[in-house]
Design a protein around this motif. Structure first.
Motif, PDB file in Angstrom:
ATOM      1  N   GLN A 105       0.824  -1.205   0.000  1.00  0.00           N
ATOM      2  CA  GLN A 105       0.000   0.000   0.000  1.00  0.00           C
ATOM      3  C   GLN A 105       0.855   1.250   0.000  1.00  0.00           C
ATOM      4  O   GLN A 105       1.988   1.258   0.476  1.00  0.00           O
ATOM      5  CB  GLN A 105      -0.874   0.032   1.257  1.00  0.00           C
ATOM      6  CG  GLN A 105      -2.133  -0.779   1.189  1.00  0.00           C
ATOM      7  CD  GLN A 105      -2.808  -0.828   2.544  1.00  0.00           C
ATOM      8  OE1 GLN A 105      -2.353  -1.538   3.419  1.00  0.00           O
ATOM      9  NE2 GLN A 105      -3.891  -0.100   2.714  1.00  0.00           N
ATOM     10  N   ALA A 106       0.269   2.321  -0.505  1.00  0.00           N
ATOM     11  CA  ALA A 106       0.865   3.646  -0.372  1.00  0.00           C
ATOM     12  C   ALA A 106      -0.257   4.622  -0.055  1.00  0.00           C
ATOM     13  O   ALA A 106      -1.219   4.706  -0.824  1.00  0.00           O
ATOM     14  CB  ALA A 106       1.591   4.047  -1.647  1.00  0.00           C
ATOM     15  N   THR A 127      -1.368   2.775  -4.858  1.00  0.00           N
ATOM     16  CA  THR A 127      -1.789   4.039  -4.264  1.00  0.00           C
ATOM     17  C   THR A 127      -3.275   3.978  -3.954  1.00  0.00           C
ATOM     18  O   THR A 127      -4.114   3.951  -4.861  1.00  0.00           O
ATOM     19  CB  THR A 127      -1.487   5.212  -5.220  1.00  0.00           C
ATOM     20  OG1 THR A 127      -0.086   5.235  -5.504  1.00  0.00           O
ATOM     21  CG2 THR A 127      -1.880   6.529  -4.583  1.00  0.00           C
ATOM     22  N   ARG A 129      -7.010   4.894  -2.725  1.00  0.00           N
ATOM     23  CA  ARG A 129      -7.963   5.996  -2.708  1.00  0.00           C
ATOM     24  C   ARG A 129      -9.178   5.590  -1.880  1.00  0.00           C
ATOM     25  O   ARG A 129      -9.571   4.411  -1.875  1.00  0.00           O
ATOM     26  CB  ARG A 129      -8.388   6.383  -4.131  1.00  0.00           C
ATOM     27  CG  ARG A 129      -7.268   6.936  -4.990  1.00  0.00           C
ATOM     28  CD  ARG A 129      -7.813   7.634  -6.236  1.00  0.00           C
ATOM     29  NE  ARG A 129      -8.591   6.731  -7.074  1.00  0.00           N
ATOM     30  CZ  ARG A 129      -8.081   5.920  -7.993  1.00  0.00           C
ATOM     31  NH1 ARG A 129      -6.773   5.898  -8.208  1.00  0.00           N
ATOM     32  NH2 ARG A 129      -8.862   5.136  -8.711  1.00  0.00           N
ATOM     33  N   ALA A 339       3.854  11.350   1.899  1.00  0.00           N
ATOM     34  CA  ALA A 339       2.773  12.246   1.481  1.00  0.00           C
ATOM     35  C   ALA A 339       2.983  13.595   2.152  1.00  0.00           C
ATOM     36  O   ALA A 339       2.350  13.910   3.163  1.00  0.00           O
ATOM     37  CB  ALA A 339       1.413  11.661   1.856  1.00  0.00           C
TER      38      ALA A 339
END
Length: 371
Positions: A105-106, A127, A129, A339
């Motif tokens: 995950q990112a 990534t 969302r 982030a």
């Protein structure tokens, strides 16, 4: 290969002990020894006959039995470790080799990515969302899991965003791994910290190549015990023991005794902290609404962290440093999770501390300016 610096730990290493208002943490308010023993209907006298001998490499039998009962598995499928970070480290060293493809995950907690990277694995980021605290692009994760994927690593509910998946999405992830014989590493640290929904099913019950990580540091409010675990097939845990023989060897029997009380009386520890986190989440929701022109965030569906973007702050790391140095409020800048426009806010602690910290944070946020 060298292992990357743990930016989160670097940030918290000294600040954690000197700040006034900690709204950075990913766990609930900490318990004392007396509180744990009281909730377990015992006293410190129950610890008096402990002999300080080495414990078993997989963890002492009473603790493993308690964890097995709690998670409805066999004690042979449980290893108790020095926090869940050791469990992650041992499992990845046991199962991965240089060149293996690992989907992650990112953003993600550093151990879930950097241990595999340090082994020379090829990291494939997904990534994530979300909307209303639930993942909206799990199909992209499924598309990344293929015949060359050695392991997929996920964390739900998620640190730092508090997002989760539905049970149908969890099933789809398990099915994608099963299709290719991929190991599924599921960080389950926040399994019982969920809002307006039931906890997700234990993945190791549904897939023999799943590994589930847990800890007393987050929902249980016992980070100082440094007790975590992995649930996995016995042959996986045998590989973990081979590596553990060169690191921690075992847990302290005193630590194991307190941890066993905590696990045996888990609901008594979890319920008041979940109630507190639920109330704090409502405070956070109101705060996010009140400052929507300067802060953008998805309200967490689980865990006790949110990951808001600071819309009006050009240098979030510098802002977070000033917030701590000048105002005594600790948050985690998003660069620790890759982030840099975000911060991690923790809302699991004392309600008064959360309110005071949020007030001081809001006072320092720049105005959005004319539209």
């Amino acid at each position: 290969m060298p292992i990357a610096p743990a930016l989160l730990e670097d940030w918290l290493r000294e600040r954690y002990f000197t700040t006034t208002y900690d709204i950075s943490s990913s766990g609930v308010e900490n318990y004392t020894v007396d509180e744990v023993l009281s909730l377990a209907h015992t006293t410190a006298a129950s610890l008096g006959d402990i002999v300080f001998r080495d414990s078993h490499s997989l963890g002492g039998e009473p603790l493993r039995a308690a964890l097995a009962d709690r998670h409805r598995t066999d004690p042979d499928s449980v290893i108790a470790t020095q926090g869940s970070s050791e469990a992650v480290y041992l499992v990845m060293h046991a199962l991965l080799k240089p060149g293996d493809e690992v989907v992650v995950q990112a953003p993600a907690y550093h151990a879930l990515v950097e241990v595999a990277a340090s082994l020379g694995c090829r990291i494939v980021p997904w990534t994530m969302r979300t909307e209303h605290g639930v993942v909206t692009n799990h199909d992209e994760l499924l598309s990344l899991i293929g015949p060359h994927t050695a392991m997929a690593v996920v964390n739900f509910p998620h640190n730092p965003t508090g997002a989760t998946v539905t049970e149908d999405q969890q099933t789809a992830i398990i099915d994608a791994c099963a299709q290719h014989g991929t190991w599924l590493a599921w960080d389950n640290a926040f399994q019982h910290l969920v809002y307006d929904r039931e906890p997700l099913p234990e993945p190791t019950h549904r897939y023999p190549r799943a590994i589930s990580f847990g800890t007393l540091s987050k929902a249980y409010g016992l980070p100082g015990l440094r007790v975590g675990w992995a649930l996995a097939a016995p042959e996986v845990l045998a590989g973990c023991v081979r590596r553990r023989d060169y690191t921690s060897l075992a847990l302290s029997p005193l630590v194991e005794a307190v941890a066993t009380h905590a696990v045996r009386h888990a609901d008594a520890l979890l319920a008041p902290r979940l109630a507190q986190a639920t109330a704090n989440r409502a405070v956070l929701a109101d705060w996010l609404t009140a400052h929507a022109d300067r802060v953008r965030a998805d309200l967490p569906a689980g865990g006790v962290t949110a990951f808001p973007e600071l819309i009006t702050v050009p240098d979030v790391t510098g802002f977070a440093d000033r917030l701590d140095r000048e105002h005594g409020v600790l948050v985690v800048p998003g660069h620790c999770f890759g982030a840099p426009r975000h911060i991690r806010l923790g809302f699991g602690g004392a309600s008064e501390e959360l309110t005071a910290g949020l007030d001081r944070l809001a006072a320092l946020l720049p105005d959005p300016g004319p539209r």
